[in-house]
Write a protein that holds these residues in place. Structure first.
Motif, PDB file in Angstrom:
ATOM      1  N   HIS A   1      -8.392   0.224   2.639  1.00 55.93           N
ATOM      2  CA  HIS A   1      -7.907   0.750   1.354  1.00 55.93           C
ATOM      3  C   HIS A   1      -6.384   0.721   1.316  1.00 55.93           C
ATOM      4  O   HIS A   1      -5.780   0.250   0.342  1.00 55.93           O
ATOM      5  N   ALA A   2      -5.738   1.207   2.355  1.00 51.10           N
ATOM      6  CA  ALA A   2      -4.274   1.240   2.405  1.00 51.10           C
ATOM      7  C   ALA A   2      -3.693  -0.177   2.390  1.00 51.10           C
ATOM      8  O   ALA A   2      -2.694  -0.436   1.709  1.00 51.10           O
ATOM      9  N   ASN A   3      -4.313  -1.090   3.113  1.00 48.83           N
ATOM     10  CA  ASN A   3      -3.845  -2.481   3.125  1.00 48.83           C
ATOM     11  C   ASN A   3      -3.882  -3.082   1.724  1.00 48.83           C
ATOM     12  O   ASN A   3      -2.919  -3.714   1.277  1.00 48.83           O
ATOM     13  N   LEU A   4      -4.993  -2.877   1.025  1.00 43.58           N
ATOM     14  CA  LEU A   4      -5.137  -3.448  -0.316  1.00 43.58           C
ATOM     15  C   LEU A   4      -4.246  -2.732  -1.324  1.00 43.58           C
ATOM     16  O   LEU A   4      -3.663  -3.366  -2.208  1.00 43.58           O
ATOM     17  N   ASP A   5      -4.116  -1.428  -1.192  1.00 48.46           N
ATOM     18  CA  ASP A   5      -3.260  -0.666  -2.095  1.00 48.46           C
ATOM     19  C   ASP A   5      -1.802  -1.073  -1.939  1.00 48.46           C
ATOM     20  O   ASP A   5      -1.043  -1.088  -2.896  1.00 48.46           O
ATOM     21  N   ALA A   6      -1.398  -1.440  -0.729  1.00 47.82           N
ATOM     22  CA  ALA A   6      -0.016  -1.871  -0.499  1.00 47.82           C
ATOM     23  C   ALA A   6       0.267  -3.205  -1.202  1.00 47.82           C
ATOM     24  O   ALA A   6       1.397  -3.469  -1.591  1.00 47.82           O
ATOM     25  N   LEU A   7      -0.762  -4.018  -1.383  1.00 45.67           N
ATOM     26  CA  LEU A   7      -0.588  -5.308  -2.049  1.00 45.67           C
ATOM     27  C   LEU A   7      -0.486  -5.170  -3.563  1.00 45.67           C
ATOM     28  O   LEU A   7       0.201  -5.946  -4.220  1.00 45.67           O
ATOM     29  N   VAL A   8      -1.195  -4.199  -4.113  1.00 43.75           N
ATOM     30  CA  VAL A   8      -1.193  -3.959  -5.557  1.00 43.75           C
ATOM     31  C   VAL A   8      -0.998  -2.456  -5.771  1.00 43.75           C
ATOM     32  O   VAL A   8      -1.938  -1.735  -6.091  1.00 43.75           O
ATOM     33  N   PRO A   9       0.227  -1.946  -5.573  1.00 43.01           N
ATOM     34  CA  PRO A   9       0.471  -0.501  -5.633  1.00 43.01           C
ATOM     35  C   PRO A   9       0.165   0.100  -6.998  1.00 43.01           C
ATOM     36  O   PRO A   9       0.331  -0.549  -8.022  1.00 43.01           O
ATOM     37  N   GLY A  10      -0.279   1.342  -6.963  1.00 45.42           N
ATOM     38  CA  GLY A  10      -0.489   2.092  -8.187  1.00 45.42           C
ATOM     39  C   GLY A  10      -1.867   1.992  -8.785  1.00 45.42           C
ATOM     40  O   GLY A  10      -2.160   2.662  -9.760  1.00 45.42           O
ATOM     41  N   LEU A  11      -2.734   1.170  -8.225  1.00 42.95           N
ATOM     42  CA  LEU A  11      -4.064   1.017  -8.800  1.00 42.95           C
ATOM     43  C   LEU A  11      -5.098   1.933  -8.154  1.00 42.95           C
ATOM     44  O   LEU A  11      -6.125   2.215  -8.740  1.00 42.95           O
ATOM     45  N   ALA A  12      -4.825   2.414  -6.959  1.00 42.72           N
ATOM     46  CA  ALA A  12      -5.803   3.213  -6.224  1.00 42.72           C
ATOM     47  C   ALA A  12      -5.832   4.648  -6.726  1.00 42.72           C
ATOM     48  O   ALA A  12      -4.842   5.170  -7.221  1.00 42.72           O
TER      49      ALA A  12
END
Length: 172
Positions: free
Chosen positions: A135-146
């Motif tokens: 989750h953190a890895n993917l959120d770092a790629l597209v911030p603000g969506l999680a």
């Protein structure tokens, strides 16, 4: 296809199956999946806007509007003007939602126990650590969506308006 190639499909299917099992348990106590999603997300994100809630719950805004209207009539939620932006309605839980949230937590615990049957505590903890890392890895790629309810919060990002030299919080 190799096992890792099936990763996204497996996650999506687990999510779908978990939701159907949760819905089965919720229906047994008179709750809908939409009601549970809305109340749970509101408990984790007080003051959230209706648009953000629609995004996080993956619900059509018109459908969500009807759910919120019914919940407002049932005195479970309130829509209030957001003090930061008077055009936005911030959603808030009312005290009468507390009993229903407790029931939702019981339903969630039963549904989770069904899904994690046969997995010992150490494996469950490892599974959660790994899912949070993904989750953190993917959120770092597209911030603000999680969804931010219980996950580690990051400092708000800022952007600089051209020519103005002032910092403005980035929209999330």
């Amino acid at each position: 296809m190799d096992q890792m190639g099936d990763f996204a499909f497996l996650l999506k299917d687990i999510s779908r199956l978990y939701a159907r099992n949760f819905e089965r348990h919720a229906a047994a106590v008179g709750l809908s999946l939409d009601d549970c999603r809305v109340l749970t997300y509101l408990s984790r994100n007080p003051g959230i806007s209706q648009a953000r809630l629609a995004y996080l719950t993956d619900t059509d805004p018109m459908t969500l509007g009807r759910v919120l209207k019914r919940m407002e009539a049932d005195a479970l939620i309130a829509r209030r003007t957001d003090p930061r932006d008077r055009r936005v309605l911030a959603l808030a839980l009312l005290p009468s939602s507390t009993r229903i949230l407790k029931e939702i937590r019981r339903v969630a615990a039963r549904a989770l126990a069904d899904g994690l049957a046969g997995i010992d505590l150490a494996e469950r903890e490892r599974l959660m650590r790994l899912l949070r890392l993904i989750h953190a890895n993917l959120d770092a790629l597209v911030p603000g969506l999680a969804e931010r309810g219980t996950l580690r919060r990051r400092k708000p990002q800022t952007r600089v308006r051209r020519g103005a030299g002032t910092r403005i919080p980035a929209a999330s």
